[in-house]
Design a protein around this motif. Structure first.
Motif, short mmCIF file in Angstrom:
data_model
loop_
_atom_site.label_atom_id
_atom_site.label_comp_id
_atom_site.label_asym_id
_atom_site.label_seq_id
_atom_site.Cartn_x
_atom_site.Cartn_y
_atom_site.Cartn_z
N VAL A 1 14.81 -11.97 8.63
CA VAL A 1 13.53 -12.26 7.98
C VAL A 1 12.78 -10.96 7.71
O VAL A 1 12.27 -10.73 6.60
N VAL A 2 12.71 -10.11 8.71
CA VAL A 2 12.03 -8.82 8.58
C VAL A 2 12.66 -7.98 7.48
O VAL A 2 11.97 -7.39 6.64
N GLU A 3 13.99 -7.95 7.46
CA GLU A 3 14.69 -7.16 6.45
C GLU A 3 14.44 -7.72 5.05
O GLU A 3 14.25 -6.96 4.09
N ILE B 1 13.97 -3.74 13.73
CA ILE B 1 14.22 -3.15 15.05
C ILE B 1 14.35 -4.29 16.05
O ILE B 1 13.42 -5.09 16.23
N ASP B 2 15.51 -4.39 16.69
CA ASP B 2 15.74 -5.41 17.71
C ASP B 2 15.12 -4.93 19.02
O ASP B 2 15.65 -4.06 19.70
N TYR B 3 13.96 -5.52 19.35
CA TYR B 3 13.26 -5.04 20.54
C TYR B 3 13.97 -5.42 21.84
O TYR B 3 13.66 -4.87 22.90
N THR B 4 14.93 -6.36 21.77
CA THR B 4 15.62 -6.77 22.98
C THR B 4 16.73 -5.80 23.39
O THR B 4 17.18 -5.83 24.53
N THR B 5 17.16 -4.97 22.46
CA THR B 5 18.27 -4.06 22.77
C THR B 5 17.93 -2.59 22.55
O THR B 5 18.73 -1.72 22.91
N THR B 6 16.77 -2.31 21.95
CA THR B 6 16.42 -0.93 21.61
C THR B 6 15.17 -0.49 22.36
O THR B 6 14.11 -1.10 22.21
N ALA B 7 15.29 0.55 23.15
CA ALA B 7 14.14 1.07 23.90
C ALA B 7 13.18 1.80 22.96
O ALA B 7 13.56 2.24 21.87
N VAL B 8 11.94 1.93 23.41
CA VAL B 8 10.90 2.55 22.58
C VAL B 8 11.31 3.96 22.17
O VAL B 8 11.24 4.33 20.99
N ASP B 9 11.74 4.78 23.13
CA ASP B 9 12.08 6.16 22.78
C ASP B 9 13.26 6.23 21.84
O ASP B 9 13.37 7.17 21.03
N GLU B 10 14.14 5.22 21.88
CA GLU B 10 15.29 5.20 20.97
C GLU B 10 14.86 4.95 19.54
O GLU B 10 15.29 5.66 18.62
N TYR B 11 14.00 3.95 19.32
CA TYR B 11 13.63 3.70 17.92
C TYR B 11 12.63 4.72 17.40
O TYR B 11 12.57 4.99 16.20
N VAL B 12 11.85 5.33 18.28
CA VAL B 12 10.98 6.42 17.84
C VAL B 12 11.83 7.62 17.39
O VAL B 12 11.56 8.24 16.36
N ALA B 13 12.88 7.92 18.16
CA ALA B 13 13.76 9.02 17.79
C ALA B 13 14.52 8.72 16.50
O ALA B 13 14.62 9.58 15.61
N LYS B 14 15.02 7.51 16.37
CA LYS B 14 15.83 7.16 15.21
C LYS B 14 15.03 7.15 13.92
O LYS B 14 15.48 7.65 12.88
N ARG C 1 0.82 -1.22 0.00
CA ARG C 1 0.00 0.00 0.00
C ARG C 1 0.85 1.26 0.00
O ARG C 1 0.33 2.37 0.14
N GLY C 2 2.18 1.11 -0.14
CA GLY C 2 3.06 2.24 -0.33
C GLY C 2 3.67 2.83 0.91
O GLY C 2 4.35 3.85 0.85
N ALA C 3 3.44 2.19 2.07
CA ALA C 3 3.97 2.73 3.31
C ALA C 3 5.45 2.40 3.48
O ALA C 3 5.96 1.43 2.89
N GLU C 4 6.13 3.19 4.30
CA GLU C 4 7.48 2.87 4.74
C GLU C 4 7.32 2.04 6.01
O GLU C 4 6.71 2.50 6.98
N VAL C 5 7.87 0.83 6.01
CA VAL C 5 7.54 -0.13 7.05
C VAL C 5 8.74 -0.43 7.93
O VAL C 5 9.86 -0.63 7.45
N PHE C 6 8.48 -0.49 9.22
CA PHE C 6 9.45 -0.86 10.24
C PHE C 6 8.85 -2.04 11.02
O PHE C 6 7.63 -2.14 11.14
N ALA C 7 9.70 -2.90 11.55
CA ALA C 7 9.17 -4.06 12.26
C ALA C 7 10.10 -4.50 13.37
O ALA C 7 11.31 -4.58 13.18
N THR C 8 9.51 -4.79 14.53
CA THR C 8 10.28 -5.34 15.63
C THR C 8 10.38 -6.85 15.49
O THR C 8 9.47 -7.51 14.97
N ALA C 9 11.49 -7.40 15.98
CA ALA C 9 11.71 -8.84 15.95
C ALA C 9 12.83 -9.18 16.92
O ALA C 9 13.58 -8.31 17.37
#
Length: 327
Positions: free
Chosen positions: A182-184, A191-204, A167-175
């Motif tokens: 697989v996601v890539e 996004i590695d949810y085991t090492t990246t905090a929510v505020d970190e990936y939102v900022a990035k 549908r044309g979106a830019e997609v990000f995915a936690t895993a």
């Protein structure tokens, strides 16, 4: 016909002979070829899915792919020999797909995409309907948006990634770390949810603004994290597992919105079944365009191996969707 029957909750499934169903008005008799296995199937068997309202004894199995053998009165869209797929039963009082034949409400079916095998088609119905209802029906995902899929390598998640991209979106995915590749490969930024905090990936990934759409396929704390990661004012969180107790304050403070998805409703109530057939037709078109392909676990299971297939799903170690060869 041969079928796998659940006599009592939390007891072994029994492979036995039962009466072959007769096709009724508005129905199609399908010779089953493959049945996709979902975590919900194992929960129903164990008696841990009251929302599925299963009547016993029961033939389980939500996802079906097979060949039309006979059409009932009033059915004009299908003919004997058509290869079809859909989410056709396994809850309420509707017979599931772990049987050699099923009399199916024709509104739930679509023709199998030419690009997929019957096994691949059987892997799609529940997950594709859930993803479609969340991303398209509820959130109306479109080009230019940033979409976050939680659990992007999972059953629903890997299909959601592909639908959002189509549908044309830019997609990000936690895993998890082992599933980031697989996601890539599916075309999402991992996004590695085991090492990246929510505020970190939102900022990035959003410059701190938040994601336009977040689709939660995990539930629990992940849904809470979604409320904290969505865009202010226009953001939309969708969850397929919003069953817990959650504070919506983080969502309210952003002026964002939330939607839930309960994919079983048309099967349980009889209402909205035409839309499920419509989703299956659109999914088939995406598959034939090369934009949608399920990930299948390489192991093979027959009707006699359903217990082992359920165990494989429950282990959490499956490398893709488990599919049972019915025929």
């Amino acid at each position: 016909m041969r079928a796998v029957v659940l006599q009592e909750f939390d007891t072994p499934l029994v492979l036995c002979e039962i009466e072959k169903p007769k096709v009724g008005p508005g129905q199609v008799l399908v010779k089953a070829k493959a049945s996709g296995v979902n975590p919900l199937d194992a929960k129903i068997r164990a008696g841990r899915a009251a929302h599925a309202e299963r009547t016993l004894p029961a033939v389980l199995g939500l996802d079906l792919a097979g060949v039309v053998e006979e059409v009932g009165p009033g059915v004009d869209d299908f003919a004997p020999g058509d290869e079809v797929f859909g989410m056709t039963g396994g809850v309420g009082d509707v017979q599931g797909s772990l049987a050699e034949y099923a009399a199916v409400d024709a509104r739930l079916l679509a023709r199998k995409p030419a690009a997929l095998t019957l096994r691949e088609a059987a892997a799609l119905p529940l997950v594709v309907i859930t993803a479609w209802e969340g991303l398209v029906d509820r959130a109306q995902v479109h080009a230019g948006q940033k979409v976050l899929i939680h659990g992007g390598a999972g059953g629903i998640g890997h299909v959601a990634v592909q639908i959002a991209r189509a549908r044309g979106a830019e997609v990000f995915a936690t895993a998890s770390p082992s599933r980031l590749e697989v996601v890539e490969r599916l075309g999402a930024a991992p996004i590695d949810y085991t090492t990246t905090a929510v505020d970190e990936y939102v900022a990035k990934h959003t410059g701190g603004e938040g994601f336009d759409v977040i689709f939660d396929t995990v539930g629990g704390p992940v849904l809470d994290a979604s409320f904290a990661a969505v865009r202010t004012y226009t953001g939309h969180v969708v969850s397929a597992l919003g069953w817990g107790t959650h504070s919506i304050a983080p969502l309210s403070f952003r002026g964002a919105t939330y939607s839930g998805v309960f994919t079983l409703l048309p099967l349980l109530t009889g209402r909205g079944r035409e839309h499920h057939g419509e989703i299956m037709r659109k999914a088939a078109a995406l598959a034939d365009a090369g934009a949608l392909k399920p990930l299948l676990d390489p192991r093979r299971f027959a009707l006699a191996d359903v217990a082992a297939a359920h165990a494989a799903v429950e282990s959490g170690a499956a490398q893709g969707k488990i599919v049972i060869d019915v025929d």
